[in-house]
Scaffold this active site. Structure first.
Site, PDB file in Angstrom:
ATOM      1  N   TYR A   9       6.426  -8.723  15.518  1.00 28.58           N
ATOM      2  CA  TYR A   9       6.531  -7.772  14.397  1.00 28.58           C
ATOM      3  C   TYR A   9       7.334  -6.538  14.823  1.00 28.58           C
ATOM      4  O   TYR A   9       8.278  -6.128  14.142  1.00 28.58           O
ATOM      5  CB  TYR A   9       5.117  -7.374  13.932  1.00 28.58           C
ATOM      6  CG  TYR A   9       5.080  -6.171  13.025  1.00 28.58           C
ATOM      7  CD1 TYR A   9       5.465  -6.256  11.691  1.00 28.58           C
ATOM      8  CD2 TYR A   9       4.653  -4.930  13.512  1.00 28.58           C
ATOM      9  CE1 TYR A   9       5.425  -5.141  10.862  1.00 28.58           C
ATOM     10  CE2 TYR A   9       4.614  -3.810  12.691  1.00 28.58           C
ATOM     11  CZ  TYR A   9       4.999  -3.923  11.375  1.00 28.58           C
ATOM     12  OH  TYR A   9       4.965  -2.812  10.546  1.00 28.58           O
ATOM     13  N   ASP A  42       5.615   2.548  14.508  1.00 31.03           N
ATOM     14  CA  ASP A  42       5.340   2.917  15.911  1.00 31.03           C
ATOM     15  C   ASP A  42       5.365   1.686  16.827  1.00 31.03           C
ATOM     16  O   ASP A  42       5.504   1.827  18.040  1.00 31.03           O
ATOM     17  CB  ASP A  42       3.967   3.581  16.004  1.00 31.03           C
ATOM     18  CG  ASP A  42       2.842   2.700  15.477  1.00 31.03           C
ATOM     19  OD1 ASP A  42       3.027   2.056  14.427  1.00 31.03           O
ATOM     20  OD2 ASP A  42       1.771   2.632  16.114  1.00 31.03           O
ATOM     21  N   ASP A  97      12.920 -11.963  -3.590  1.00 31.02           N
ATOM     22  CA  ASP A  97      12.194 -12.520  -2.450  1.00 31.02           C
ATOM     23  C   ASP A  97      12.951 -12.269  -1.148  1.00 31.02           C
ATOM     24  O   ASP A  97      14.036 -12.802  -0.936  1.00 31.02           O
ATOM     25  CB  ASP A  97      11.974 -14.023  -2.667  1.00 31.02           C
ATOM     26  CG  ASP A  97      11.054 -14.624  -1.613  1.00 31.02           C
ATOM     27  OD1 ASP A  97      10.744 -13.924  -0.624  1.00 31.02           O
ATOM     28  OD2 ASP A  97      10.651 -15.786  -1.790  1.00 31.02           O
ATOM     29  N   GLN A 141       0.816  -1.220   0.000  1.00 30.43           N
ATOM     30  CA  GLN A 141       0.000   0.000   0.000  1.00 30.43           C
ATOM     31  C   GLN A 141       0.855   1.277   0.000  1.00 30.43           C
ATOM     32  O   GLN A 141       0.554   2.225  -0.713  1.00 30.43           O
ATOM     33  CB  GLN A 141      -1.027   0.013   1.119  1.00 30.43           C
ATOM     34  CG  GLN A 141      -0.523  -0.236   2.508  1.00 30.43           C
ATOM     35  CD  GLN A 141      -1.591   0.049   3.552  1.00 30.43           C
ATOM     36  OE1 GLN A 141      -2.641   0.636   3.256  1.00 30.43           O
ATOM     37  NE2 GLN A 141      -1.350  -0.348   4.781  1.00 30.43           N
ATOM     38  N   LEU A 142       1.941   1.296   0.743  1.00 28.33           N
ATOM     39  CA  LEU A 142       2.803   2.486   0.728  1.00 28.33           C
ATOM     40  C   LEU A 142       3.694   2.495  -0.513  1.00 28.33           C
ATOM     41  O   LEU A 142       3.858   3.536  -1.152  1.00 28.33           O
ATOM     42  CB  LEU A 142       3.652   2.526   2.005  1.00 28.33           C
ATOM     43  CG  LEU A 142       4.611   3.722   2.118  1.00 28.33           C
ATOM     44  CD1 LEU A 142       3.855   5.052   2.032  1.00 28.33           C
ATOM     45  CD2 LEU A 142       5.414   3.655   3.421  1.00 28.33           C
ATOM     46  N   ALA A 171       8.088  -5.450   3.680  1.00 23.52           N
ATOM     47  CA  ALA A 171       8.055  -5.845   5.090  1.00 23.52           C
ATOM     48  C   ALA A 171       7.057  -6.973   5.294  1.00 23.52           C
ATOM     49  O   ALA A 171       6.081  -7.095   4.542  1.00 23.52           O
ATOM     50  CB  ALA A 171       7.649  -4.639   5.955  1.00 23.52           C
ATOM     51  N   TYR A 172       7.352  -7.765   6.307  1.00 22.52           N
ATOM     52  CA  TYR A 172       6.373  -8.746   6.781  1.00 22.52           C
ATOM     53  C   TYR A 172       5.457  -7.949   7.706  1.00 22.52           C
ATOM     54  O   TYR A 172       5.869  -7.552   8.790  1.00 22.52           O
ATOM     55  CB  TYR A 172       7.091  -9.869   7.532  1.00 22.52           C
ATOM     56  CG  TYR A 172       6.182 -10.978   7.989  1.00 22.52           C
ATOM     57  CD1 TYR A 172       6.260 -12.244   7.415  1.00 22.52           C
ATOM     58  CD2 TYR A 172       5.250 -10.777   9.008  1.00 22.52           C
ATOM     59  CE1 TYR A 172       5.420 -13.270   7.839  1.00 22.52           C
ATOM     60  CE2 TYR A 172       4.410 -11.792   9.422  1.00 22.52           C
ATOM     61  CZ  TYR A 172       4.499 -13.032   8.843  1.00 22.52           C
ATOM     62  OH  TYR A 172       3.680 -14.046   9.255  1.00 22.52           O
ATOM     63  N   THR A 173       4.228  -7.670   7.262  1.00 22.02           N
ATOM     64  CA  THR A 173       3.363  -6.729   7.992  1.00 22.02           C
ATOM     65  C   THR A 173       2.161  -7.381   8.685  1.00 22.02           C
ATOM     66  O   THR A 173       1.312  -6.668   9.218  1.00 22.02           O
ATOM     67  CB  THR A 173       2.831  -5.641   7.026  1.00 22.02           C
ATOM     68  OG1 THR A 173       2.175  -6.286   5.931  1.00 22.02           O
ATOM     69  CG2 THR A 173       3.941  -4.749   6.513  1.00 22.02           C
TER      70      THR A 173
END
Ligand SMILES: NC(=O)c1ccc[n+]([C@@H]2O[C@H](COP(=O)([O-])OP(=O)(O)OC[C@H]3O[C@@H](n4cnc5c(N)ncnc54)[C@H](OP(=O)(O)O)[C@@H]3O)[C@@H](O)[C@H]2O)c1
Length: 287
Positions: free
Chosen positions: A125, A102, A36, A11-12, A60-62
């Site tokens: 995370y 954050d 990967d 998304q970013l 990132a693994y989000t």
């Protein structure tokens, strides 16, 4: 200027590619199919071959809850491959902006977290992202670390899109009211990143939209604005609930507001309030 964006389908990442690619920059957008990050050993070389002036690492693994059960996978992407990116950039003398979160903080403050405040992640995370920050700065002390929070945008999965979907389906929604933060629109984050690159900044920065909200406040505003803009809305009641009534695998900070004092000095405009940006995003979002 040549800019490599990783996580470019996220998304970013997508927003950054659109914004920074609209001018004179040459953008190289890569994602999982191109490189990967679950195989950290290949990342440095995969990044270095592009020899970009700037690399913006959005990969990132989000999945915050899933990370509690997939610790190794989260650390491979968020720590080891972040280091791989930094090593790749360092090998040819490029510049790096690493995106962070954050969730490296524990939420124990009642005033906005500054760049110098101590990290104490509550989740796998958060820990993996914090260790990624440290690895990046160890490799490239002059890198930019941009911490943001509560990210939403037109692309990908996020709280706004989930609320829009649920609002079209359900009469009533229960939403957590005892976690505070600041919803942040990907477009505004991308603009802040653009400004940091233009200033050739280095070091740690916090960026979110202005204001403070609970998830409940955010949900109410999404639903009211969506209704006003003609989105299909069935929900007629949003009920505030405590975190204890919405158990999740990962522990989240109760207070996650980031101080923007430092980054304001790099922006020649006022950071929009989260309500204003939500409205702008919903106006832009096809529905
Ligand atoms: N979302 C938030 O609320 C939030 C809050 C604070 C900070 N951040 C930070 O903001 C940055 C961007 O996040 P986002 O919200 O844009 O997340 P996102 O939409 O999940 O995007 C992450 C991107 O990373 C890619 N990725 C994941 N695993 C990968 C792998 N093994 N190899 C290559 N690419 C991989 C994803 O590809 P796939 O789709 O194929 O998995 C996706 O394109 C991250 O650093 C995140 O930690 C996010």
């Amino acid at each position: 200027m040549k800019i490599l964006v990783t996580g470019a389908a996220g998304q970013l990442g997508r927003e950054i590619v659109l914004l920074l690619g609209s001018g004179v920059n040459e953008i190289v957008a890569i994602d999982r199919d191109d490189l990967d990050f679950s195989i950290p050993e290949q990342v440095a070389e995969g990044v270095a071959l592009h020899r970009a002036d700037w690399v913006i690492n959005c990969a990132a693994y989000t999945q915050v809850d899933k990370a509690e059960q997939e610790q190794e996978a989260a650390f491979k992407v968020n720590r080891d491959s972040a280091l791989g990116v930094a090593e790749g950039v360092k090998s040819y003398g490029g510049r790096l902006l690493q995106v962070s979160t954050d969730f490296i903080f524990d939420g124990s403050q009642s005033t906005p977290f500054r760049e110098t405040d101590s990290a104490n992640p509550l989740s796998v995370y958060g820990q993996s992202k914090w260790e990624g920050e440290k690895a990046v700065l160890h490799a490239i002390p002059g890198a930019i670390i941009l911490r943001t929070a509560w990210v939403y945008g037109e692309y990908g999965n996020n709280f706004v899109r989930t609320m829009l979907r649920l609002a079209a389906e359900r009469d009533e929604l229960g939403v957590v009211e005892d976690q505070l933060g600041t919803p942040s629109w990907t477009y505004d984050i991308a603009r802040a990143i653009q400004a940091l690159l233009a200033a050739e900044a280095s070091g740690i920065f916090h960026f979110t939209n202005e204001g403070v909200a609970s998830w409940y406040d955010f949900a109410v505003e999404i639903i009211n604005t969506a209704r006003e803009l003609g989105y299909p809305v069935k929900t007629n009641r949003v009920k505030p609930i405590p975190t204890a009534d919405y158990p999740t695998l990962a522990t989240r900070p109760h207070y996650s507001v980031l101080s923007k004092g430092k980054i304001r000095g790099f922006l020649d405009y006022d950071i929009p309030h989260w309500r204003e940006s939500l409205h702008a995003m919903l106006l832009r979002n096809p529905h």
